[in-house]
Design an enzyme around this catalytic site. Sequence first.
Site, short mmCIF file in Angstrom:
data_model
loop_
_atom_site.label_atom_id
_atom_site.label_comp_id
_atom_site.label_asym_id
_atom_site.label_seq_id
_atom_site.Cartn_x
_atom_site.Cartn_y
_atom_site.Cartn_z
N ASN A 35 1.07 -1.29 -0.23
CA ASN A 35 -0.04 0.03 -0.21
C ASN A 35 0.83 1.31 0.04
O ASN A 35 1.72 1.32 0.97
CB ASN A 35 -1.04 -0.02 1.14
CG ASN A 35 -2.04 1.04 0.98
OD1 ASN A 35 -1.80 2.18 0.74
ND2 ASN A 35 -3.28 0.77 1.80
N CYS B 190 -5.17 1.21 -1.28
CA CYS B 190 -5.95 -0.17 -1.18
C CYS B 190 -7.01 -0.30 -2.21
O CYS B 190 -7.48 -1.48 -2.57
CB CYS B 190 -6.39 -0.32 0.43
SG CYS B 190 -7.10 0.96 1.02
N HIS C 287 -10.81 1.47 4.46
CA HIS C 287 -10.19 0.42 3.97
C HIS C 287 -10.72 -0.42 2.93
O HIS C 287 -12.13 -0.78 3.24
CB HIS C 287 -9.45 -0.29 5.13
CG HIS C 287 -8.43 -1.27 4.84
ND1 HIS C 287 -7.21 -0.88 4.12
CD2 HIS C 287 -8.36 -2.63 4.88
CE1 HIS C 287 -6.60 -1.90 3.84
NE2 HIS C 287 -7.29 -3.00 4.12
N ASP D 115 -5.60 -8.63 1.18
CA ASP D 115 -5.69 -7.46 2.28
C ASP D 115 -4.27 -6.57 2.09
O ASP D 115 -3.51 -7.01 2.86
CB ASP D 115 -6.16 -7.71 3.55
CG ASP D 115 -6.30 -6.52 4.20
OD1 ASP D 115 -6.25 -5.32 3.99
OD2 ASP D 115 -6.75 -6.66 5.54
#
Length: 1105
Positions: A211, A216, A458, A475
């Site tokens: 990131n 993200c 997020h 993630d």
Amino acid sequence: MLTHDTMEVLDDKSPIHATMDVEEPVSVRDHEAFSAKHMPDLGHEVKDMKVFSWKLTNWKKLDKKLTSPEFECGGHKWRILLFPFGNSNAPPNDTVSVYLDYANPKNAPEGWHACAQFALVISNVHDPTIYTVSHAHHRFIAEECDWGFTRFSELRKLFSVQEGFNRPTIEDESAEVTVFVRVLKDPTGVLWHNFVNYDSKKETGYVGLKNQGATCYMNSLLQSLFCTRAYRKAVYQIPTQDDNPTESVALALQRVFYQLQTSDQPAGTIELTKSFGWKSLDSFLQHDVQEFNRVLQDKLESKMKGTQADGAIARMFSGKMKSFIKCLNVDFESSRIEEFNDLQLNVKGMKNLRESFQDYVAVETLDGENKYQAEGFGLQDAKKGIVFESFPPVLHLQLKRFEYDIQRDAMVKINDRHEFPFEIDLGEFLSESADRSASWNYKLHGVLVHSGDLHGGHYFALIKPDRETRWLKYDDDRVTPVTDREVLEENYGGEAINGIPPITQRNQVRTMKRFTNAYMLVYIRESEIDNVLAPFTEKDTPVHLKRRLEEERLQHEAKKREREEQHLFLTSKIITDETFSHHQGFDLASFDDKNWPPSDLPTFRILKSEPYLTFKNRVASHFHLQDNQVRLWVLVNRQNKTIRPDTFIPENEQSLTIELVRNNMAARQTDLRLYLDVIDPNKPPDTSAIMIFLKYFDVTKQSLFGVGKCMVQRNAKVGDLTALINERMRWPAGTPIKLYEEIKPGMIELMKAKITFAQSEIQDGDIICFQVEMGDKEQHDLDNQGLYSNPTQYYDFLQNRVLITFRPKHEEISPEHPEFELTLSKKMNYDVMSQKVGDYLKRDPIKIRFTTTHPSNGSPKAVLKRQLNPSIHEIMQPSYVTPQPTVILYELLDVSIVELETKRSLKIAWTGIHNKEEAVLPFLLPKTSSVHDLTDHLAKQVTLSPGGTGRIRVFEISKDGRSQKEFTGSEMIGNIPEVELYAEEIPAEELNAGEGDKIINVFHFSREPARTHGVPFKFVVKPGEKFAETKKRLQARIGVSDKDLTKYKFALIQFSTFKQPAVIEDEDIIYDHKFAPEDVLGLDHVDKSGRARAGVQDRGIVIKS
């Protein structure tokens, strides 16, 4: 065992609480009731449950640390670990510490773990309804094999009778310690994992993306596209052999995909965002994923044209829908088929995905006052709706989690529960004529999730890469397996179900809305799965990409090795007579001057342990010299801040290493700075002589450069140098010379010719500067020209010199508007600077305007005022961090900057009669002029339409890009803010509009109303006119061809509601719409204007390359 500190954190999360419920006493021995009350359901399947009790007597005589007998639960051995008076790190003798301990972890298999929920209880042996309990859950691993409570309870509370009870918990120094253990199933292998040393590639076969700050949202989409293997293959088919990754979106994306495919570590995206033309700030702004996806696909589609991948994106993501209006009582239907690449589905008020589809195709009845004007049939009752003709192999569904709330007059996030299935049959939403030869059953492939609110949060993705692989969570830099529940239930939104409280809360007072929910779904048609997710083969990856990245990997590993071994090496920079001859500055070279770049010197990387004689041999070979021709001198930092050769390195010690040379002879330097002294091997060096360096100040060239070294005797006269210099410079004997000693910056002193070098305190490494003597007239002439007549003045310039970059303010860099650097002195003023810039550009300096910049990003800061005549030192920004190069922007003006102070410079974009930018016209008018005066000047420079109105309108564009803000004409141009200004010829149709006509605003957009482009304009709508006729007048107004007009869509954009744009049909009469002031007509077409604007709600995404 856990440290006290670690347990403190646990205690904070799980505060001790005593359960003394008089109304409903629960016995510790009623295992089912007790666990139901004190061990909440965590939503995970239970593998095994055991209760173990341990009776203790003579409490006050117990050892400081005790372990219970072992018991088995879930295939693991457990025991209770008890500190009757607190563990050694807690305050002594006033608490009880108790833990659940994994028995004998050393004998457990490597990589073992056990996920357990447990409650630890100390109870009265006679009355098991009197107890103190605490519960927790933990992933037991080798590094954390016990878990529990350092401050389980204060001893005094356990020994005393608490309110509402008639006996203490510990009575007659006896108590029962019980543990309730639930070992939970861990189907993903990562339940409650701390992810220390977690290896995504090893555990899942996939790696994440780093990131950059707020990327993200981009990472989640890129992972989804990467796992759509047919898309990855198509991207790989774009020819990129000759591209640069920071300038080519296609190559940068190929490289990201290849790294995801082959790397063991998370892949980076900095190259990719650079290829978009983004600055680092763009990577800290969250954008709309749907818009980002559309812009990216548009860019790639254009790159695929004419290649093997041509049309691949449309074949994969494009479906067709038909919008129709069908009369109920007569045989008339109007319809249009259009393509879509994704669908936006409503969430609000919809229970699940099927309801969202039903809402999308819901038929609206047009009746009563809202009847449809059917051509040839008049007003008719009709049905209006959408039906799908086909769905694409890969279906992207955007769930409308962000909507405009009229009451709040703001965008809000919809966190309502909205269910979606693992598979859905979309056949019911297709038209009767659709091809049904294969099933329209779709399987869920990806769920893109947003956790947070409107202002941030997020993003992550849940993806099932193929039929065999389980669901995975992507993630950012971590990829983990997930359960079906984590894919569906946990991303529906709405309120938490099963009453499961968050781990940090014991008692949840009210249910909380979940802010984590799906906002984009990816479904793949079942009959296409084997094509879309076909296994990747070696030939699918471009050979040039593999070769290029393999070379980079080897380079990266070499650099990494170099960094890891850096402590074993040091760097040596070597000054030679050649580098000295090109040096313009103090000393023999520049090293640490904050206003000037360091000298480019031959550099060697040397092992610290390398013998000096070996290194000397390498240096000699490098410069094509014999060993005995080379003598190396060490440069040292003198106390007066100069850097000079001090002593030569002795060659009689075989054991002398480079590290010893640096430590013993140049201790205050990180690198080793040396001077290469080339000597005559046939003449033994004179150890009594002094080595001095000579610099020549050339008055004509206004330059200073080295002319080598010479050896002089200490007792020789300074004036003796004159003959040597005349000979070296090939000047006539007796040419008069002035000598100056370069002592340090700010101290350049004229030398006395008649005294000795020893009396002048000259030593090895000193520098003497010389110039040819001049007469007073010559000197006076130079001074008058602003030139330097002696080394003292020139050294002062060197001490204050700065390198300034000049860059055009508005224009692209070109031969007419170059970017260039000038060396100036901080003592110079504005006038001298403008003169030197004028000389460089061959322009009159009075017609050049300068603007300072922000050091951090180079953006314009403030226009420099000539009348203040500031110094360069004042113009430069003092930097308290790493010094940044000074950049000044320039503008080449048609008028003097003196005149500009009383006049206003304006640029007007002229759009003529057909709403097309024909020219940008510059004007310089007195600030007191009115907009009326401006239109008069405009009329003389533009060509107005023959027989037209001859009237001109000047306007700016509203912030949302949808309407004109017209000037009345009386405004003074000096008061108009710095905004883009436009002008157009007012059409006769508008001036002659009747009382019943309406004049509305029309604007251009592409796909989404927020993505405006071009210049908005005013247009007349007439009562009773069908849109088919209105369209012809619109065509005439904007001057487009019949062919281009077929690519336009027309929509009514209402400000008061946040609806999808209402598409206008040929039979509609837009005059009948009750126009609010902000309601506008939108023309949806591809942007060819080059004037794209961001919408009001979001900074638009632009991918530039």
